[in-house]
Design a protein around this motif. Sequence first.
Motif, PDB file in Angstrom:
ATOM      1  N   TYR A 124       0.862  -1.186   0.000  1.00 14.95           N
ATOM      2  CA  TYR A 124       0.000   0.000   0.000  1.00 14.95           C
ATOM      3  C   TYR A 124       0.892   1.227   0.000  1.00 14.95           C
ATOM      4  O   TYR A 124       1.885   1.282   0.733  1.00 14.95           O
ATOM      5  N   ARG A 125       0.565   2.246  -0.816  1.00 18.65           N
ATOM      6  CA  ARG A 125       1.335   3.483  -0.822  1.00 18.65           C
ATOM      7  C   ARG A 125       0.386   4.664  -0.879  1.00 18.65           C
ATOM      8  O   ARG A 125      -0.725   4.573  -1.423  1.00 18.65           O
ATOM      9  N   GLN A 126       0.833   5.783  -0.331  1.00 15.99           N
ATOM     10  CA  GLN A 126       0.021   6.991  -0.340  1.00 15.99           C
ATOM     11  C   GLN A 126       0.892   8.229  -0.464  1.00 15.99           C
ATOM     12  O   GLN A 126       2.072   8.228  -0.077  1.00 15.99           O
ATOM     13  N   SER A 128       0.736  12.516   0.270  1.00 14.44           N
ATOM     14  CA  SER A 128      -0.032  13.491   1.048  1.00 14.44           C
ATOM     15  C   SER A 128       0.634  14.857   1.063  1.00 14.44           C
ATOM     16  O   SER A 128       1.848  14.982   0.872  1.00 14.44           O
ATOM     17  N   VAL A 159      -4.362  13.153   2.304  1.00 18.58           N
ATOM     18  CA  VAL A 159      -3.947  12.122   1.352  1.00 18.58           C
ATOM     19  C   VAL A 159      -4.663  12.380   0.028  1.00 18.58           C
ATOM     20  O   VAL A 159      -5.876  12.162  -0.086  1.00 18.58           O
ATOM     21  N   ASN A 162      -3.778   7.414  -3.212  1.00 22.21           N
ATOM     22  CA  ASN A 162      -3.371   6.167  -2.554  1.00 22.21           C
ATOM     23  C   ASN A 162      -3.619   4.992  -3.494  1.00 22.21           C
ATOM     24  O   ASN A 162      -4.521   5.031  -4.328  1.00 22.21           O
TER      25      ASN A 162
END
Length: 234
Positions: A124-126, A128, A159, A162
């Motif tokens: 998982y990547r995000q 912001s 964010v 994502n």
Amino acid sequence: MRIIFSCLFLLTFFSSFAQEEVKPEIKPIVKIDSLYREDQFYFSLTYNMFTDAPSQFKQNKFSLGLSTGFLRDMPINKKRTLAIAAGLGLSYQNYYQNLNVSRDGADQIIYGVNSYSEFVSNRYRQYSVDLPIEFRWRNSTFDSYKFWRVYLGLKFSYVFSNTSILDDGENTFKINNNPDINKFQYGPYLSAGYNTWNIYVYYGLNPLFNSATTLSGEKINLKTLNAGLIFYIL
């Protein structure tokens, strides 16, 4: 005639004396900046973890976090060793773990926790936008850029992107901008150290997922914990 030669002699003598006279050295005036600020660009490198994880949840590999930005320094005492700072920055957070995010036959997002033998990779990547606000203590002076510091702050993040990517060996499930992710995230942080090198720890107070997100009927209460190094550049 003697009078003329005497006058010429005296003029020559005084002229030579005047040339040999040492002129005083004029030193430049150094202006002391008593109203200095520690305005700084920052860059952080962290290892990303989760707390309050569901049962059988695990992380693997190195989950990397990067952030950068600028902080405006506002001293609040005469010695300028105490200050408030506010700034603006960008962050990238990446997590390798076994919380799988995919879609069912009705195109609904579903969650599961699988063993690592059941998939090739899962992350998982995000991205912001960050608003850090901090209280600062340092023993700096106007003429020294090397000093001890302890900065305690609160960071608010929005964010704006994502992505979850699950590769089970046969199919790749990619979920962009999952609506179950909390877009607004916040938490306290601490940075402390000497000169350029400083330790950095951030703890997310609100969960990564919104309150309606469940796993096997149980609320997913994952919270973020980032620890690493932060560098300050004037």
